[in-house]
Design a protein around this motif. Sequence first.
Motif, short mmCIF file in Angstrom:
data_model
loop_
_atom_site.label_atom_id
_atom_site.label_comp_id
_atom_site.label_asym_id
_atom_site.label_seq_id
_atom_site.Cartn_x
_atom_site.Cartn_y
_atom_site.Cartn_z
N TRP A 76 -28.18 1.25 23.51
CA TRP A 76 -26.97 0.73 22.89
C TRP A 76 -26.91 -0.78 23.04
N SER A 77 -26.17 -1.44 22.18
CA SER A 77 -26.04 -2.91 22.21
C SER A 77 -24.56 -3.30 22.16
N PRO A 78 -23.81 -3.05 23.22
CA PRO A 78 -22.38 -3.36 23.22
C PRO A 78 -22.11 -4.86 23.34
N ASP A 79 -20.97 -5.31 22.79
CA ASP A 79 -20.57 -6.71 22.92
C ASP A 79 -19.98 -7.00 24.29
N HIS A 80 -19.30 -6.00 24.86
CA HIS A 80 -18.70 -6.12 26.19
C HIS A 80 -19.07 -4.89 27.00
N VAL A 81 -19.14 -5.07 28.32
CA VAL A 81 -19.40 -3.97 29.24
C VAL A 81 -18.47 -4.10 30.43
N ALA A 82 -17.68 -3.07 30.68
CA ALA A 82 -16.82 -3.05 31.87
C ALA A 82 -17.57 -2.32 32.98
N VAL A 83 -17.65 -2.95 34.13
CA VAL A 83 -18.37 -2.39 35.27
C VAL A 83 -17.42 -2.24 36.44
N VAL A 139 -20.80 -9.56 27.28
CA VAL A 139 -19.91 -10.15 28.28
C VAL A 139 -19.48 -9.03 29.22
N PHE A 140 -19.72 -9.21 30.51
CA PHE A 140 -19.38 -8.19 31.50
C PHE A 140 -17.99 -8.44 32.06
N LEU A 141 -17.18 -7.40 32.09
CA LEU A 141 -15.82 -7.47 32.60
C LEU A 141 -15.82 -6.94 34.02
N ILE A 142 -15.57 -7.82 34.97
CA ILE A 142 -15.69 -7.50 36.38
C ILE A 142 -14.30 -7.52 37.02
N ASP A 143 -14.05 -6.57 37.91
CA ASP A 143 -12.74 -6.43 38.55
C ASP A 143 -12.73 -7.04 39.95
N GLY A 144 -13.22 -8.24 40.10
CA GLY A 144 -13.10 -8.96 41.36
C GLY A 144 -14.10 -8.59 42.43
N SER A 147 -19.95 -8.23 44.99
CA SER A 147 -21.32 -7.76 44.79
C SER A 147 -21.66 -7.66 43.30
N LEU A 148 -20.69 -7.26 42.47
CA LEU A 148 -20.94 -7.18 41.02
C LEU A 148 -21.09 -8.58 40.42
N LYS A 149 -20.27 -9.52 40.87
CA LYS A 149 -20.40 -10.90 40.40
C LYS A 149 -21.77 -11.47 40.78
N HIS A 150 -22.18 -11.20 42.01
CA HIS A 150 -23.47 -11.68 42.48
C HIS A 150 -24.60 -11.10 41.64
N TYR A 161 -13.78 -12.38 35.01
CA TYR A 161 -12.85 -11.54 35.76
C TYR A 161 -11.76 -11.07 34.81
N GLU A 162 -11.55 -9.77 34.76
CA GLU A 162 -10.49 -9.23 33.91
C GLU A 162 -9.93 -7.98 34.56
N LYS A 163 -8.65 -8.01 34.86
CA LYS A 163 -8.02 -6.86 35.51
C LYS A 163 -7.22 -6.03 34.52
N HIS A 164 -6.82 -6.63 33.41
CA HIS A 164 -6.05 -5.89 32.40
C HIS A 164 -6.79 -5.99 31.07
N GLY A 165 -6.09 -6.21 29.97
CA GLY A 165 -6.76 -6.39 28.69
C GLY A 165 -7.68 -5.24 28.36
#
Length: 211
Positions: A76-83, A139-144, A147-150, A161-165
């Motif tokens: 798959w080729s998503p534009d955004h990925v929430a992890v 674009v990866f959506l990371i919840d703070g 280790s994921l940011k690293h 960083y995105e907690k809502h949206g």
Amino acid sequence: MFKNTRLNGCLDEIELGFVEREATPKLLMKLGIQLHLTGLSLSNTVSILEIFGVERARSTVHNWVHKADLQPESNWSPDHVAVDETVIQLNDEQYWLYAAVDPETNELLHTTLEPTTNKVIAHEFFAELREKHDVDGAVFLIDGSHSLKHACRRHSLDFRYEKHGNRNSVERVFREIKRRTTSFSNCFSNAEADTADDWLRSFAFAWNQLI
């Protein structure tokens, strides 16, 4: 209720290459696998099969799911990925569930179950995700999570960083995974973590087929 055409399509995707000598008709085996993965308890799944004259133990249906080795589709080729990484309970032990979701479709891209969380495991999760899907431009959506940011920085991936949206609908997916894992643990109190990991991938397959 799901439309019959949608359910039939899901059944067609289930391969039963592991079957050698099995008295249950393959269509009913597929139906049992699909019903359980889409939310029906093993006891209720067995009851449905009995309507068709097939009597099987709950453990038999579980073995069908495990042996089918179902996996979410790749490439798959998503534009955004929430992890996300979150703690789940399996028997008396705690494990860390890593999951990646396409927030535009709520489809599960990849899951893995780990005994702990650290930068090395996060790096390996992203490496597996990149092998399965074309996510380098996403674009990866990371919840703070540090280790994921690293891991994103190490793989040179764009993240924010995105907690809502976009994460609001994704959190529903993560909650459902945790709920179903709890149900799995209640049914199989002595199950190994590897078995639960396999079951989660099978659940991801079914989730993507029916959302």
